[in-house]
Design an enzyme around this catalytic site. Structure first.
Site, mmCIF file in Angstrom:
data_model
loop_
_atom_site.group_PDB
_atom_site.id
_atom_site.type_symbol
_atom_site.label_atom_id
_atom_site.label_comp_id
_atom_site.label_asym_id
_atom_site.label_seq_id
_atom_site.Cartn_x
_atom_site.Cartn_y
_atom_site.Cartn_z
ATOM 1 N N CYS A 59 32.751 81.870 42.083
ATOM 2 C CA CYS A 59 31.297 81.871 42.266
ATOM 3 C C CYS A 59 30.778 80.510 42.710
ATOM 4 O O CYS A 59 29.758 80.428 43.406
ATOM 5 C CB CYS A 59 30.595 82.317 40.986
ATOM 6 S SG CYS A 59 31.032 81.377 39.513
ATOM 7 N N HIS A 74 28.883 80.395 35.152
ATOM 8 C CA HIS A 74 28.581 81.073 36.412
ATOM 9 C C HIS A 74 27.653 80.209 37.250
ATOM 10 O O HIS A 74 26.955 79.335 36.731
ATOM 11 C CB HIS A 74 27.913 82.426 36.107
ATOM 12 C CG HIS A 74 27.785 83.337 37.289
ATOM 13 N ND1 HIS A 74 28.768 83.483 38.246
ATOM 14 C CD2 HIS A 74 26.775 84.176 37.662
ATOM 15 C CE1 HIS A 74 28.371 84.359 39.152
ATOM 16 N NE2 HIS A 74 27.178 84.788 38.825
#
Length: 589
Positions: free
Chosen positions: A146, A389
């Site tokens: 990510c 994330h």
């Protein structure tokens, strides 16, 4: 007989590769190793078997092609312009040496990488979401890459939102300019043409790679013999993916070319975009960025070059990877400049202004301090980091970053203060450093006030700013008796690329054999942000007197009717902001 079996394998692989069946991303715990006993679910086992069959079929097809071994090339030494032009336009390329392959693989994954982490990083292509509502976003199906996708997404948004004319031309104009965007005039992103998105992606990749190469060169990695494939064959092989489990695998399948002009690099990236859309696309782009920077230079950027860039046990992209893609240097910290501890010891941060920025939840938790270089980028687009994330926050109007007189003055003084703050973000400096700040920012404190503020032997930012608020403007302060120095109200958007089913069980679904299942898609949330005026000196002093705790925390962290961790991130950029949105709360995990 063997050829017949090969054809059957390839046919099966192609059928499987055409099925849209993205796995649900999991970042809360490590993925179970294949074959690790009863811990492997039937769905995971099916996905693993599919990948193995597709990879085997692709490898057979690749091995059946005529192979002309490229020349090995050492990347540690500088590449000259003449060398970089070799092979350009001829389908050529240079091969990594065994030493370089080992250095690259160890740098990225370390010496003891798990198969689950490798699976994450070899199963993530760079592709736009097929969902109309999130069509401008790069979709993520696996946890881990990510950081690469979010940084690239930020640059893609820069071109889509602020350079729409450039992505409609064959030869982009890379000068800074703002033009009215016909695609988002109605705040609808679904009208952006596919060609515009692809051009924005190609230009973003090119800009990042040249930035990593000090704007002198860009290295583009691609697959060995991919130039020999026709379009259909290339799509088949790229869809199936290629196994990468060791440094030797990198050397077997990768070649690279170095470009010293943006036009030639753009042509190369556009010609091999299928490779970046393949299952190893995110890893391939990271490798291109590392080679553009230079492997030895990357190691010199870092505070601890012995740690892998992909962190264990979950396989997340490190801050060094994100910083490399945002500013061109693989530094591990997010403050401005570098922090010198004396005796040759220092920590490296962000050394220059950036095109797109970075915010993090960790700053709201007082684990770090993001500097102004990342916090106030050229364009209002930020990668947002949480504990596990990376997502993206952006605005359609660059005016959201415009500052009024008080904000400009505060930013000027704060920059000078932070540049001399050696406390690791603690918010205080020495008396000697304070005298330098006073001189640099033209603050004219009366002798009595100067002695008072220096009496403790160090100067705390919150106390200094209180003095500035009470100081007349002709003495370098900003005394604002009204306290109405610019309330702001604006909209921002938050994009989370991880593909998940709709929280509220949306009606959208995709057809599969035997029925339908809810569509997994990224999430795009529109937020209205309201930033109240700055506190007056009286209010600031009242707040300070009412509590002996952290003053900045008390002043800047009010509670709002709608709250989510993203709001805490936004408040690190706009103090005391409140946010509202419709529907599900924005998620940064």
């Amino acid at each position: 007989m063997a050829n017949h079996q090969d054809d059957e394998d390839l046919e099966l692989a192609l059928k499987m590769s055409m099925q849209y069946n993205p796995p649900e991303a999991k970042r809360s715990k490590p993925i179970e190793e294949p074959g690790s006993g009863s811990g492997e679910s039937p769905e995971a086992k099916t996905r693993r078997l599919q990948r193995e069959i597709m990879a085997a079929a692709a490898e057979k097809r690749m091995l059946s092609l005529p192979k002309t071994p490229p020349k090995p090339r050492a990347l540690a030494s500088p590449i000259t312009v003449a060398d970089s032009c070799k092979g350009i336009g001829s389908g050529g390329g240079l091969e990594l040496s065994p030493e370089e392959s080992n250095q690259l693989f160890t740098m990225v994954f370390g010496n003891e990488v798990s198969k689950s982490i490798l699976a994450q990083w070899t199963n993530q292509g760079i592709r736009f979401s097929p969902d109309p509502e999130t069509t401008i976003g790069l979709v993520q199906h696996e946890g881990g890459p990510c950081g690469v996708l979010a940084a690239l997404q930020a640059f893609v948004l820069k071109y889509l939102l602020y350079f729409p004319d450039d992505i409609g031309k064959d030869s982009p104009s890379l000068g800074v300019k703002t033009s009215k965007n016909p695609y988002v005039a109605s705040h609808s992103f679904s009208s952006i043409p596919e060609e515009a998105k692809t051009r924005a992606l190609v230009r973003s990749m090119c800009e990042i790679l040249f930035m990593c190469g000090n704007n002198n060169r860009a290295v583009v990695a691609s697959f060995l013999n991919s130039e020999d494939l026709n379009t259909n064959q290339k799509d088949e092989v790229m869809a199936a993916g290629l196994p990468i489990e060791s440094a030797s695998d990198l050397q077997k399948i990768l070649i690279f070319e170095t470009f010293t002009t943006q036009s030639s690099a753009l042509s190369k990236i556009e010609g091999t975009i299928t490779a970046f859309q393949s299952r190893v696309g995110a890893l391939l782009f990271l490798i291109s960025a590392l080679l553009s920077r230079g492997l030895d230079t990357v190691q010199n950027d870092r505070d601890d070059p012995n740690l892998p860039l992909v962190t264990a046990p979950f396989g997340h992209a490190s801050q060094e990877i994100v910083n490399l893609l945002l500013c061109g240097e693989a530094v591990p910290n997010v403050f401005d400049g570098r922090m010198d501890f004396g005796g040759g010891m220092f920590l490296k941060g962000i050394s220059k202004n950036v095109e797109v920025g970075f915010l993090t939840l960790l700053e709201s938790l007082n684990f770090c301090k993001v500097g102004q270089n990342l916090k106030s980028p050229k364009w209002p687009i930020w990668v947002v980091g949480s504990e596990s994330h990376y997502t993206v926050l952006f605005a359609l109007d660059p005016a959201v970053q415009e500052e009024n007189e008080l904000e400009l003055r505060e930013c000027q003084i704060r920059r000078a203060f932070d540049a001399r703050d050696q406390s690791g973000g603690g918010g205080f400096i020495s008396v000697e450093a304070f005298h330098q700040v006073v001189q640099e920012t033209n603050i004219k404190l009366p002798t009595e006030k100067m002695n008072e503020i220096c009496a403790m032997g160090f100067i705390v930012w919150s106390e200094l700013w209180q003095v500035i608020l009470e100081l007349d403007r002709d003495l370098g302060g900003i005394k604002d008796s009204s306290g109405m120095m610019g309330k702001k109200v604006f909209d921002v958007y938050h994009f989370n690329g991880i593909a998940k089913s709709d929280i509220n069980g949306g009606v959208q679904a995709m057809a599969v054999e035997g029925g339908t299942v809810p569509m997994q898609r990224p999430r795009l949330t529109k937020l209205n942000v309201s930033v109240p005026p700055k506190w007056t000196p009286e209010e600031y002093m009242t707040c300070a007197a009412s509590s002996s705790s952290d003053k900045d925390s008390e002043v800047n962290q009010p509670k709002s009717a709608q709250h989510a961790p993203l709001v805490d991130c936004i408040r690190t950029r706009w103090s005391r902001a409140t946010c509202s949105w419709a529907g599900d709360p924005p998620s940064i995990v």
